[in-house]
Design a protein around this motif. Structure first.
Motif: not given
Ligand SMILES: Nc1ncnc2c1ncn2[C@@H]1O[C@H](COP(=O)(O)OP(=O)(O)OP(=O)(O)O)[C@@H](O)[C@H]1O
Ligand SMILES: Nc1ncnc2c1ncn2[C@@H]1O[C@H](COP(=O)(O)OP(=O)(O)OP(=O)(O)O)[C@@H](O)[C@H]1O
Ligand SMILES: O=P(O)(O)OC[C@H](O)CO
Ligand SMILES: [Mg+2]
Ligand SMILES: [Mg+2]
Lengths: 293, 411, 280, 372, 372
Positions: A113, A167, A170, A223, C203
């Motif tokens: 991640y 990605q 995530y 994104y 995050i």
């Protein structure tokens, strides 16, 4: 919002002040400047500017090049969003289903991640190197002579793969937590009502994941549109040339590399409008259909 | 001490050498302290410099590459011409001290130095000696000769030709080496208004038609706009000839697996008047305006320092970029440097070839973007997505639009 | 129900392979010499230069000033990552608190003004932002590195969601217990938000740590270089026949992964919990 | 419809918790079995093993003729109603009802017919197009029931299906469930921790404690002859008074009082004595045999609960509100209504002297009356 | 401790919903008032207005001598116990108890003393260092109570504090709350929708419906003399049977039967007749006055509920399990036990012929017995 709220003549403003101040200085001020300069043709060094009305817009929108970048951006965004969501979901659903070792899978899948987009780009660059890239050699096994950096489509595919790869974790994390918030009893009811796991997924799990998926849809589109900048920047090795690029990269190229402030600002404003419309659309049409609770 | 900064677009070993140069300057005197900062690539250095200038945060010295020269020179008041700066600081300045090839490119039409030539290069042809021996051929001087030997090289198991930068090597320097006009208004030197680029020149079209044909035949390899992808085959000994930069010499010594020599960039025998010198490549240093006098004085001191034969020689030998002053060239020569490393001399010699009407330089605004257009269209040619004629037409149209736009902003 | 599902495991293993193998390859590759990598590309075998390479990137005093070591870059990245994450959490908690727990006239207006920032990421307004930074003389400062990135609403939204899910009775109980707005925030809301804060911290830390374009623009002073910028810096030597120090680039890439990966792994449980609780 | 047999079934969870130990129950076709017991006693676990939602660690579950241990939940031909209903929030009521049938490729017309029938039975017709969130708790509960009914399974499994409803609704849904089950006649296993629900619904009651069966029997049998002190205190409200007593000869010593047990005695020595609140009679002081110190009185309207002490033992007596409560009172109980339990093991001691109402066994078919 | 007076209080929510209309209640110092009524009738709203958590749209609330309409909740000197307890999940039990005192700058030693006292009273000492999530439901409930007690407020406000507990625990906590309130003697307002809880806890009951007061009175008064059909059906379990009847002369026609009302009659014409289940007697067929078709029987152990029809009207009779149930039955009721309500308005019709148990008024001090 809350049934009982505080009321105070100044406190809420006090609490909001820091965020609002930053937003004003670092968001609204530059944004207004961008809108303003989109109507001007400006000398790179800032010695003077001419008001040109909408011609920066018409120049951009009328350019074949811009249109093709826009087309690519749409395809790229759609594919990256779709694939990374799809694969993330597949893995999350599987990780959620297996009992043995699910913690290990989770850990292994989550830890990628944190990779920075340029780092992902670096890996992509090496993996897809025309001469020595393992993935190019792998493609050659199937008779596919991949020419990343030269062939537009090959490069596009490589970029998409890298962007998707980066990605997946995530999406994996968010979908996994989404899955875990589906009540166990609903899943069990479905297990009793439906033998086929696949069918269960489509008729029960997926619709219940819809709120999470909607949120992720927004995040993934953002994104793909914006955060893949680092991936693209490294993978084109500093030379956009005939390589596919996205609209944001073009804004950067024209504005920062080309010092064409007016043109780049106009493109920013166009992007702003597109994102705005998309957001409104998402909220009005998609979100309305996915809210249960 | 007065602090001055220098933004440049060099990294890796070349960046380290810049640091050494700066250290030498700082060690040589105490009034000024110079800090070099790498801003990435040439393109990024220029872009950062401009962006900083807009907000008054510009460095004292900005390195600008050949393609960006027009952008900065045409901006009235963005820079102090190097010559004025140096003489204003009380140093002597002699244009004649510089070698022929570097005198015009960064200068006004009447010859006043605006930029201070610094790392100058020429596109030259590196030669894999083993490959040529195997094929039993000589290094080609002209493209006609290349056409003749290419099949043999191929037969010997080599990719005959690769290059690193089609824009610099096969476009700009195609015009200089073959002495063809690149753009109207005296290659852009006379005025920014109505300058038009000559991309549909039949000879240029011919050059690219040939390149494409060679590529199809397997005589020429094109792997995209990135330098690395193209030169790699030469380094690995799989390509016989590589058009690179004279400034690549330092790096190539480390990476080449096979012995190599170098020769001039070929030209077309069949074009009349061809065989002139190449444009100077690499980059020059510009003194940004809007700085206090004592800093400008330091900048001037540094420019002066740079032209000293010792520093020039040091830089030349450390990087492979050519020496820009005659004195430095002579010094290196007298020390027998070129006997040991003949390749290092090829670039200088090519720059000192006879000069033609069109080999002194070009000055085109927004040229970095024009290069991007070229790179894109060239890529499409070799990917088979367009024809040479169409590509050139597209480049010309888009480039002329940009030039017109530049004329507006600069006018 | 709980029979071993071979197919599921196969899919997962393939997924793990695809996700992890490149990183392993990157690590292995980083132990080779630059020229070796330049010539042969990626490698799965151990190259034997682990100690030198990592030692070099961590401690070699690069740049002109000699102040820029890998360790320094890690430090800067940490400051950026932590500063950004902490700043974001403080700002957005305060803002979300005001929006959710107060009744005031301009509430909706402010809400939408914050919401709008989601529309326009920094990349799109990079130049005007840069100019603003210059006008404020914030280039080459940690403030300039961090603060403009804070001008976005994601955190505020996460917290708003979360606050809305906090049982109302807690506020009521606290009011009866004599807690005013400040006390309630500090004594009840902040401790309650711990998992959420952890999730957002991760995050945001990752986001800040991974920043690339902005630090590249904002820092001309080597002392402020971040790790990600350092990697790009190494790769920038393609022009000319320099070999990028691939080994160092990969070593830095691996180092760049470590802190965020570690944070993610350590807080993994909180992370997922935080996300689950906030229902997003 | 099918009989269900649970044979020596145990469940050990991964953590090593033994949730159910060697439970055996034979359930006749069409029978309504209620599993009752305190929280954590393993009721849900047992039910979920029958449903196939939990693996069976040991033993065997048979539904109809098939051993189902290894059979998928969807293939066991059972339907389950969950405590929180577990409705599919994204489907309308109609879709919720039809889902299980659709997955079994039932023809559309048949689905429609069955959903319509269930909807009619449960009075859900007006809501068929609504999503669950637009329904009240009771309506949701009915949808959950409907989802089970449409499937026409061999067995219904209920896991505390009423515990999320409020008291009033719970009582009325209780009646509906019972009537429905009678009507369709499907074998049912019903889990609850509410003893009243258990009493009123069950054909037979299974009282669980700590993963083991304490007693299986018809509700009134369990009520009147609890097998252990655990069952005695669990079934019945107010709970059966349990007091320490000693039997000496023909007399029971309970605190300061002596009660004559008559010709037969259950045992000798220390016992636990059970006294149902409704078996205790209140008398003006001196008239009863047990001196009673009143602590407080709860007025329930129709009756009152008098809490007080006999010696140092807390007792509750349930008396009618009709008669005024005298100033000071004493208690009496018919000796034959006393329950005796072994002080150590807590197990019931049967004795010839006891006398329990046997109405159900003797009288008219009670609950079956509704089916006719 | 303080008296609370609620004067003509109304609440209109922003949306325009009138949740409470013109409610007035005078609560004596130390009294235990229970607000009871179905979901949505405005109980919580009223309570929250007293607490200060909701603004008062109209009317006046006085606590002690102060009109508190404009006073902050923290300054009203009240303590509140919430349905979901609203414990601070991140604080230990000790901290939860101490938080309100700390905020009032009570000295540390005093805090310790008060917490210790409350913990002792509620038997929470072993858990003081635990966080709420490590407590069982009942323990959490006690912590919530403790948080109210330590403050020694002038009034306790309870909003369904027991409804998250299971049935058994609810009964025992009910007793604890009542005893505790007696001990500390604090004026209390208690909200519940469970009529049994209301009956057993209240000094006085306030029955609300649709934001209005239906009846205020002592529990047994409300039970025996419900002011409206609403109250009649709400208070008492099983609910009072309400049937349509007609009074003609001295007789009440109820379905097919005629009941002689004796010398006095409440009214003439159509009425709603209320019959408490426990007032109905079962007889072998022919003996009673009301022919009764049994539908089904619920066996509760101590008693049984017989559901059936008189004519077309559903009635429930509660009878002792003692006597066997005859094959076919009829019902009888003492006429003086009938309740009459106006058919249209639903209001009670008092009449001289009625006869209600008046035990509480006449007899011994009942709940107060515990205080002594
Ligand atoms: N997945 C599990 N893993 C380990 N132990 C479990 C699991 N599920 C339940 N248990 C334990 O097994 C025992 C029985 O649990 P079960 O859910 O069957 O109880 P229950 O009788 O249904 O209780 P309740 O009335 O609270 O629903 C409990 O001690 C519980 O903690
Ligand atoms: N914040 C609010 N805004 C608008 N209407 C509300 C609000 N809170 C409650 N109501 C409405 O006011 C009425 C009374 O609500 P209240 O919560 O007082 O009922 P209650 O008697 O406590 O019910 P319950 O037993 O379900 O808790 C209801 O109709 C409800 O929908
Ligand atoms: O690689 P260099 O420094 O010789 O520069 C080559 C070209 O001049 C760049 O435009
Ligand atoms: Mg259970
Ligand atoms: Mg309420």
């Amino acid at each position: 919002m809350k049934r009982v709220q505080f009321s105070s003549p100044y406190l809420p403003y006090l609490f909001l002040a820091p965020q609002m101040a930053i937003i004003f200085v670092f968001f609204y001020w530059p944004s207004v400047q961008a809108i303003q300069s989109s109507f001007y043709l400006e000398d790179p060094f800032g010695f003077g500017s001419t008001f040109v009305g909408l011609s920066n817009y018409s120049d951009a929108l009328g350019s074949v090049q811009y249109q093709s970048i826009a087309r690519f951006t749409v395809v790229f965004t759609a594919l990256v969003t779709f694939l990374s969501l799809g694969i993330g979901m597949l893995l999350a659903v599987k990780a959620d289903a297996v009992l043995k070792g699910s913690a290990a899978y989770k850990t292994l899948l989550i830890w990628v991640y944190a990779i920075a987009p340029p780092v992902a780009g670096l890996m992509g660059m090496m993996f897809f190197d025309q001469h020595i890239g393992p993935l190019v050699k792998f493609a050659a096994l199937f008779g596919w002579d991949m020419k990343v950096g030269l062939n537009y489509n090959d490069t596009a595919i490589a970029m998409i793969i890298v962007s998707v790869w980066k990605q997946i974790p995530y999406n994996f994390i968010f979908i996994l937590s989404g899955l875990q918030s589906i009540p166990a009893s609903v899943r069990e009811a479905a297990a009793i009502d439906c033998r086929s796991g696949t069918r269960r997924f489509w008729t029960m799990t997926l619709p219940l994941l819809a709120p999470t998926a909607f949120f992720l849809l927004v995040i993934n589109m953002t994104y793909a549109l914006f955060d893949t900048f680092g991936v693209i920047d490294v993978m084109v090795k500093d030379k956009a040339a005939n390589n596919p690029i996205t609209l944001v990269y073009k804004v950067y190229m024209d504005g920062f590399r080309g010092n064409d402030l007016g043109g780049s600002s106009a493109q920013s404003v166009i992007l702003m409008i597109v994102v705005f419309v998309l957001t409104i659309f998402q909220f009005r049409f998609i979100e309305r259909r996915v809210h249960y609770n | 001490a007065t602090n001055i900064t220098w933004w440049h677009g060099m990294a890796g070993r070349n960046g380290e050498v810049i640091n050494e140069v700066a250290q030498k300057f700082n060690a040589a005197q105490s009034a000024c302290a110079l800090t070099p900062v790498s801003k990435g690539t040439y393109e990024e250095a220029l872009a950062s410099g401009i962006a900083a200038f807009r907000s008054g945060e510009q460095p004292n010295i900005l390195q600008v590459f050949d393609a960006g020269a027009a952008t900065i020179i045409n901006a009235p008041g963005a820079v102090i011409p190097a010559e004025d700066l140096i003489t204003g600081a009380g140093h002597p300045f002699d244009r004649e001290a510089f070698i022929e090839g570097v005198r015009y490119f960064y200068a006004t039409p009447d010859g006043k130095f605006v930029g201070m030539p610094f790392n100058s290069s020429a596109p030259i042809m590196y030669v894999n000696t083993e490959a040529l021996e195997k094929a039993g051929v000589e290094a080609p001087k002209t493209w006609e000769e290349f056409e003749a030997i290419a099949p043999k090289l191929k037969e010997a198991g080599y990719l005959p030709l690769v290059q690193s930068q089609l824009t610099w090597q096969f476009t700009e320097n195609f015009f200089s080496r073959n002495n063809i006009q690149f753009a109207t208004n005296n290659n852009g030197y006379d005025s920014v208004t109505d300058t038009k680029i000559n991309m549909t020149d039949p000879n240029l079209v011919m050059m690219f038609t040939k390149l494409k044909a060679w590529a199809d035949e397997g005589y020429f390899g094109y792997f995209g706009a990135g330098w690395n992808d193209n030169q790699k085959l030469f380094e690995d000994g799989k390509a016989a000839l590589w058009i690179g930069s004279s400034g690549s010499f330092g790096g190539l010594q480390k990476t080449a697996q096979k012995p190599f020599t170098a020769a001039f960039l070929p030209y077309w025998q069949g074009i009349e008047g061809a065989g002139t010198n190449s444009f100077i490549g690499g980059a020059a240093l510009f003194a940004m305006s809007g700085k206090p006098d004592e800093e400008n004085k330091c900048t001037a001191d540094f420019f002066q320092f740079l032209t000293s034969p010792e520093i020039q020689k040091f830089y030349h030998q450390a990087t492979g970029y050519v020496a820009i002053t005659k004195a430095a060239y002579e010094l290196a020569k007298s020390e027998g440097y070129y006997e040991k490393t003949p390749v290092a001399e090829v670039g200088i010699q090519q720059l000192m070839l006879k000069s033609g009407d069109w080999s002194k330089g070009y000055r085109l605004g927004f040229y970095p973007q024009i290069r991007e257009i070229m790179e894109r269209e060239y890529g499409r040619i070799f990917a088979g997505e367009t024809s040479v004629e169409d590509a050139m037409k597209t480049i010309e149209t888009e480039a002329n639009d940009l030039l017109a736009r530049f004329a507006k902003t600069a006018g | 129900m709980n029979r071993i599902r071979l197919l599921d495991h196969l899919v997962l293993m393939l997924g793990v392979f695809v996700m992890v193998a490149p990183v392993v390859v990157a690590f292995m590759t980083s132990t080779h010499e630059a020229a070796d990598i330049h010539r042969n590309g990626l490698s799965l075998a151990w190259g034997g230069h682990f100690t030198e390479t990592y030692n070099t990137v961590l401690t070699r005093e690069g740049g002109f000033t000699g102040k820029i070591t890998g360790a320094r870059m890690i430090w800067n990245s940490l400051i950026l990552g932590i500063g950004f994450a902490a700043g974001k959490i403080v700002l957005s908690m305060l803002a979300a608190y005001a929006i959710v727990y107060f009744r005031f006239r301009l509430g909706t207006l402010f809400f939408w003004m914050i919401f709008t920032t989601l529309l326009l990421p920094l990349e799109v307004r990079i130049l005007p932002s840069y100019e603003v930074m210059n006008k404020l003389s914030l280039t080459n400062t940690y403030t300039g590195l961090i603060v403009p990135l804070l001008a976005s609403a994601t955190g505020t939204f996460f917290f708003r969601q979360f606050f809305k899910s906090v049982p109302e009775e807690l506020l009521e109980a606290a009011r009866i217990d004599g807690a005013g707005p400040f006390k309630f925030f500090i004594d009840v809301l902040v401790p309650l938000s711990r998992t959420m804060i952890a999730a957002i911290f991760i995050i945001m830390f990752v986001y800040g740590w991974n920043q690339y374009l902005w630090p590249t623009l904002m820092t001309t002073d080597e002392r402020f270089f971040t790790l990600v910028r350092g990697i790009k810096q190494i790769l920038l030597v393609w022009v000319g026949s320099n070999i990028p120090d691939y080994n160092e680039a990969f070593a830095l890439a691996i180092l760049a992964m470590l802190p965020p990966v570690m944070i993610v792994l350590i807080f993994q449980r909180w992370f997922i919990k935080g996300l689950t609780e906030s229902d997003k | 419809m099918a009989a269900i047999s649970i044979k020596d079934v145990s469940k050990v969870y991964n953590g090593g918790v033994t949730a159910v130990s060697a439970v055996s129950i034979d359930i006749a076709d069409g029978e309504f079995i209620v599993l009752v017991g305190p929280s954590g006693c393993g009721k849900s676990t047992l039910l979920r093993m029958v449903a196939g939602l939990e693996t069976i660690s040991e033993g065997e579950v048979t539904i109809g003729a098939r051993v189902v241990n290894e059979i998928d939940p969807a293939d066991r031909d059972i339907a389950m109603v969950f405590q929180n209903y577990a409705l599919y929030p994204h489907m309308t009521v109609y879709e919720n009802l039809a889902y299980g049938l659709k997955n079994r490729r039932t023809p559309k017309t048949e689905i429609d017919a069955r959903v319509a029938e269930a909807a009619r039975m449960l009075e859900l017709q007006p809501y068929l197009e609504r999503k669950p969130r637009a329904l009240s708790g009771g309506q949701r509960q009915r949808v959950a029931m409907g989802r089970a009914i449409v499937r026409k399974p061999s067995a219904f499994l209920f896991d505390e299906p009423l515990s999320n409803l409020d008291a009033k609704l719970r009582v009325s849904m209780r009646g509906e469930i019972k009537r429905l089950q009678r009507r369709v006649g499907t074998t049912s296993i019903y889990v609850t921790h509410d003893q009243l629900e258990a009493m009123t619904l069950a054909d037979r009651l299974v009282v669980l404690s700590g993963g083991r069966i304490e007693q299986i029997g018809r509700p009134l049998d369990v009520y009147h002859r609890p097998a252990t002190t655990f069952v005695a205190s669990f079934i019945g409200s107010p709970a059966m008074n349990l007091a320490d007593g000693e039997v000496h000869g023909g007399k029971l010593a309970l605190g300061p009082a002596l009660i004559d047990l008559g010709p037969t005695v259950p045992t000798q020595g220390a016992v636990t004595v059970g006294l149902r609140a409704e078996d205790l009679r209140l008398h003006p002081e001196g008239k009863g045999s047990l001196p009673f110190r009143v602590d407080y009185v709860e007025e329930l309207g129709a009756q009152r609960l008098v809490h007080g002490l006999v010696g140092d033992q807390l007792l509750v007596a349930a008396v009618s509100s009709e008669n005024p409560l005298p100033e000071t009172v004493s208690l009496s109980i018919t000796p034959s209504r006393l329950h005796f339990f072994d002080r150590a093991s807590g197990r019931r001691i049967d004795w010839p002297g006891e006398d329990r109402p046997e109405t159900l066994a003797a009288g008219l078919p009670v609950l079956e009356a509704a089916a006719s």
